[in-house]
Design a protein around this motif. Structure first.
Motif, PDB file in Angstrom:
ATOM      1  N   MET A  74     -23.696  32.205  -0.367  1.00 15.03           N
ATOM      2  CA  MET A  74     -23.187  30.775  -0.933  1.00 15.03           C
ATOM      3  C   MET A  74     -24.209  30.507  -1.979  1.00 15.03           C
ATOM      4  N   THR A  75     -24.550  30.745  -2.803  1.00 16.49           N
ATOM      5  CA  THR A  75     -25.790  30.642  -3.794  1.00 16.49           C
ATOM      6  C   THR A  75     -25.790  29.636  -4.445  1.00 16.49           C
ATOM      7  N   HIS A  76     -24.740  28.814  -4.436  1.00 19.37           N
ATOM      8  CA  HIS A  76     -25.314  27.510  -5.567  1.00 19.37           C
ATOM      9  C   HIS A  76     -25.793  26.612  -5.084  1.00 19.37           C
ATOM     10  N   VAL A  77     -27.556  26.450  -5.672  1.00 22.41           N
ATOM     11  CA  VAL A  77     -27.990  25.566  -4.672  1.00 22.41           C
ATOM     12  C   VAL A  77     -27.530  24.599  -4.779  1.00 22.41           C
ATOM     13  N   ASP A  78     -26.733  23.507  -5.588  1.00 24.73           N
ATOM     14  CA  ASP A  78     -26.980  22.186  -5.141  1.00 24.73           C
ATOM     15  C   ASP A  78     -25.589  22.384  -4.379  1.00 24.73           C
ATOM     16  N   LYS A  86     -21.300  23.594   5.383  1.00 19.77           N
ATOM     17  CA  LYS A  86     -20.396  25.048   4.317  1.00 19.77           C
ATOM     18  C   LYS A  86     -21.082  26.256   4.339  1.00 19.77           C
ATOM     19  N   CYS A  87     -22.720  25.871   4.027  1.00 24.23           N
ATOM     20  CA  CYS A  87     -23.653  26.952   3.443  1.00 24.23           C
ATOM     21  C   CYS A  87     -24.058  27.284   4.852  1.00 24.23           C
ATOM     22  N   TRP A  88     -24.289  26.737   5.865  1.00 17.21           N
ATOM     23  CA  TRP A  88     -24.937  27.410   7.312  1.00 17.21           C
ATOM     24  C   TRP A  88     -24.001  27.983   7.317  1.00 17.21           C
ATOM     25  N   LYS A  89     -22.501  28.326   7.281  1.00 10.73           N
ATOM     26  CA  LYS A  89     -22.038  29.075   7.859  1.00 10.73           C
ATOM     27  C   LYS A  89     -21.681  30.106   7.531  1.00 10.73           C
ATOM     28  N   LEU A 134     -37.811  24.732   0.052  1.00  8.89           N
ATOM     29  CA  LEU A 134     -37.540  22.663  -0.404  1.00  8.89           C
ATOM     30  C   LEU A 134     -36.214  22.689  -0.229  1.00  8.89           C
ATOM     31  N   SER A 135     -35.360  23.873   0.028  1.00  5.77           N
ATOM     32  CA  SER A 135     -33.513  22.916   0.128  1.00  5.77           C
ATOM     33  C   SER A 135     -32.812  23.390   0.946  1.00  5.77           C
ATOM     34  N   LYS A 136     -31.761  22.939   0.815  1.00  4.00           N
ATOM     35  CA  LYS A 136     -31.423  23.422   2.579  1.00  4.00           C
ATOM     36  C   LYS A 136     -30.474  24.422   2.119  1.00  4.00           C
ATOM     37  N   LEU A 162     -32.699  35.281  -9.623  1.00  2.03           N
ATOM     38  CA  LEU A 162     -31.953  35.174 -10.912  1.00  2.03           C
ATOM     39  C   LEU A 162     -31.580  36.566 -11.413  1.00  2.03           C
ATOM     40  N   VAL A 163     -30.777  36.676 -10.748  1.00  5.57           N
ATOM     41  CA  VAL A 163     -30.049  37.812 -11.527  1.00  5.57           C
ATOM     42  C   VAL A 163     -28.998  37.103 -13.168  1.00  5.57           C
TER      43      VAL A 163
END
Length: 299
Positions: A74-78, A86-89, A134-136, A162-163
């Motif tokens: 899951m790469t969408h930072v926001d 969901k990110c952690w999973k 700095l972010s989840k 930044l691919v």
């Protein structure tokens, strides 16, 4: 060599499948959720959700790959900031599933990580620099690195950033395509000029992963482009390359954008280790634009 790719419907996954198409010594097992979206390449396709341990165990034990390349994330930072569970999973628990399965088959795993594990206060970075997320999203990717390092299995961590690139059905966008489309439609756009990155052509990232897979080169690797640029620099270069109106591009301070997740101001990678030990050499940003232009002529 047998290589299993997770997230094979994504940009990097598709580029890896295409890269291995010309190598008869490599058998590719492409995996993702849902049906295959990649019409190119000769490969075996298996549906596999990396967050479901039983599926991961079943598919990896079935094929017993020499190498697993984990591009699923899951790469969408926001979105990660707003949906941390969901990110952690997807970014941590899934890696645990892959580690357990690779233990059983003695597979070498290549795991994709990110420049965002750094706080951006002292970039560009080498592999040994200390992370400070700095972010989840960044926290989840750093935790996945720690899982691998503690696992005892053969592994490589590939940090990238930044691919950019295109897939055949144009289902993935990026800064270059966004700038090009906006300027073609005569839209005024604001682009950040106080963040620095070394943008990475997807083909270069695939090439870096393949070099690591071939050597089963363990450890942490920084694989990115070589030009340190702001998004504004990238937008101007894109406008110039495609002969579009640069006057429509306005410099913007990152603080004017309200984004849930904090971004590191200056990352970028120093590629000395990858150059020296892998023979990795990325294209320049302008060369990357030329490659995209030639690809766009065929979609």
């Amino acid at each position: 060599m047998k290589v299993l790719i997770t997230g094979a419907n994504g940009l990097l996954g598709q580029k890896l499948v295409q890269l291995y198409e010309s190598d008869e010594s490599v058998d590719v097992i492409a995996t993702a959720r849902g049906a295959s979206r990649n019409p190119f390449g000769t490969y075996t396709y298996e549906q596999m959700d990396v967050t479901v341990r039983s599926e991961v165990d079943k598919i990896i034990s079935k094929h017993s790959p020499d190498v697993v390349i984990n591009t699923a994330a899951m790469t969408h930072v926001d979105e990660c900031e707003l949906n941390p569970e969901k990110c952690w999973k997807l970014n941590v628990d899934a890696v645990s599933n892959l580690i357990d399965a690779c233990h059983k088959t003695n597979s070498f795993i290549i795991h994709l990580s990110t420049d965002f594990i750094f706080d951006g206060e002292s970039g560009p970075y080498v592999e040994e620099d200390l992370p400070n997320p700095l972010s989840k999203y960044a926290e989840s990717k750093l935790e996945s690195e720690k899982l691998l390092e503690a696992s005892g299995i053969k592994h490589a961590i590939v940090r990238t950033m930044l691919v950019y690139g295109i897939v055949h059905d144009m289902s993935r966008s990026n800064i270059i395509l966004w700038v090009k489309k906006s300027l073609e439609e005569k839209q005024l756009i604001k682009v950040v000029n106080d963040q620095w990155r070394t943008p990475t052509l997807a083909e270069d990232l695939a090439k870096g992963c393949a070099l690591i897979a071939q050597k089963q080169a363990e450890g942490v690797w920084h694989i990115s482009g070589k030009d340190l640029l702001t998004p504004y620099d990238m937008a101007i270069a894109t406008a110039e390359f495609f002969d579009l109106d640069k006057a429509l591009i306005e410099k913007a301070d990152g603080s004017i954008f309200t984004q849930p997740a904090k971004r590191p101001p200056k990352t970028g990678f120093i590629l000395d280790k990858a150059r020296r030990e892998l023979g990795y050499e990325p294209v320049s940003f302008k060369e990357g634009l030329a490659i995209l232009k030639s690809q766009l002529a065929h979609v």
